[in-house]
Design a protein around this motif. Structure first.
Motif, mmCIF file in Angstrom:
data_model
loop_
_atom_site.group_PDB
_atom_site.id
_atom_site.type_symbol
_atom_site.label_atom_id
_atom_site.label_comp_id
_atom_site.label_asym_id
_atom_site.label_seq_id
_atom_site.Cartn_x
_atom_site.Cartn_y
_atom_site.Cartn_z
ATOM 1 N N HIS A 247 0.826 -1.216 0.000
ATOM 2 C CA HIS A 247 0.000 0.000 0.000
ATOM 3 C C HIS A 247 0.863 1.270 0.000
ATOM 4 N N TRP B 293 -6.312 -11.063 -4.244
ATOM 5 C CA TRP B 293 -6.823 -9.968 -3.416
ATOM 6 C C TRP B 293 -5.991 -8.702 -3.635
ATOM 7 N N THR B 294 -4.651 -8.865 -3.667
ATOM 8 C CA THR B 294 -3.761 -7.715 -3.887
ATOM 9 C C THR B 294 -4.020 -7.075 -5.240
ATOM 10 N N SER C 22 -7.187 -5.139 -4.980
ATOM 11 C CA SER C 22 -6.964 -3.966 -4.139
ATOM 12 C C SER C 22 -6.200 -2.881 -4.894
ATOM 13 N N HIS D 195 -7.655 0.915 -5.773
ATOM 14 C CA HIS D 195 -6.922 2.042 -5.197
ATOM 15 C C HIS D 195 -6.180 2.860 -6.255
ATOM 16 N N ALA E 268 -14.638 -1.763 -2.923
ATOM 17 C CA ALA E 268 -13.357 -1.724 -2.206
ATOM 18 C C ALA E 268 -13.043 -3.085 -1.595
ATOM 19 N N TYR E 269 -14.083 -3.839 -1.197
ATOM 20 C CA TYR E 269 -13.883 -5.171 -0.637
ATOM 21 C C TYR E 269 -14.381 -6.265 -1.578
ATOM 22 N N PRO F 197 -11.644 -7.195 -4.670
ATOM 23 C CA PRO F 197 -10.543 -8.057 -4.233
ATOM 24 C C PRO F 197 -11.009 -9.467 -3.858
#
Length: 223
Positions: free
Chosen positions: A133, A177-178, A181, A185, A201-202, A205
């Protein structure tokens, strides 16, 4: 997006980075072993340690620039998409090993380890940059924890992954998931997605993590 130091998010991200480092380092461990194979025993360990230290420095530099580049519009989303086929490939059955020419001199072995690790570590760099991140401290901590484990216990890691395939599945799921994400983002693509559907946002991923595992399991059965 900086992660607050020692928060739950910090430790989740650190755990993800360590798992990704370990799961994606299988080929790199083979490189380290093969590159130093022809050296006398007293030089072999030294070549592994010096070569690995050099590889860590190169990896940190590459990851630092990757973290900076991910702030450019669209590049973070593109990096996320790149991770998805890497995650699926992780779950496919292995077909042979990468051939690395063993070096006969200390300097040659060190050079081979550093160059081969850099060439084979691009997927690691993208994955770790996304999982961090944008927090470079997480990258450094993840490498400091995982690399000694890889160097000292590469054979043990390989056996554990064979005995407990769930470790590889976990790594692939984290990659998926990454990737999701990173997409949500992204400064441009992510804003458009989250404006249309804030829950993405959830959701995205999670969907991509599940899709990676499903496609990987299907290709594994076919293989």
């Amino acid at each position: 997006m900086e992660v607050e130091l020692f928060s739950s998010q910090f430790f989740v991200a650190l755990f993800s980075i360590i798992v990704l480092d370990l799961v994606l380092a299988g080929d790199n461990a083979v490189v380290i072993a093969m590159a130093s194979n022809r050296l006398p025993a007293h030089l072999r360990k030294r070549a592994i340690y010096v070569g690995t230290a050099g590889a860590i420095v190169v990896r940190l530099i590459m990851t630092f620039f990757a973290v900076q580049l991910l702030s450019v519009p669209y590049l973070q989303a593109l990096g996320g998409l790149v991770l998805l086929p890497i995650a699926v490939k992780l779950l496919r059955p292995a077909h042979g090993e990468e051939h690395i020419e063993a070096a006969e001199t200390f300097a040659g072995a060190v050079k081979t380890i550093i160059i081969a690790d850099a060439a084979m570590g691009i997927d690691n760099v993208i994955a770790i940059a996304g999982a961090s991140h944008g927090d470079f401290l997480l990258v450094v901590l993840g490498l400091l924890i995982s690399v000694p484990i890889v160097v000292s216990g590469s054979q043990i890691i390989g056996k554990l992954m064979e005995k407990y395939p769930v470790l590889v599945v976990l790594g692939a799921a984290i990659l998926g998931w990454t990737g999701g994400s990173m997409i949500v983002h992204d400064r441009t693509v992510g804003v458009m997605i989250l404006t249309a559907l804030p829950q993405a946002a959830y959701l995205l991923p999670a969907i991509l993590a599940g899709a990676v595992c499903g496609i990987g399991a299907w290709t594994r059965r076919r293989g």
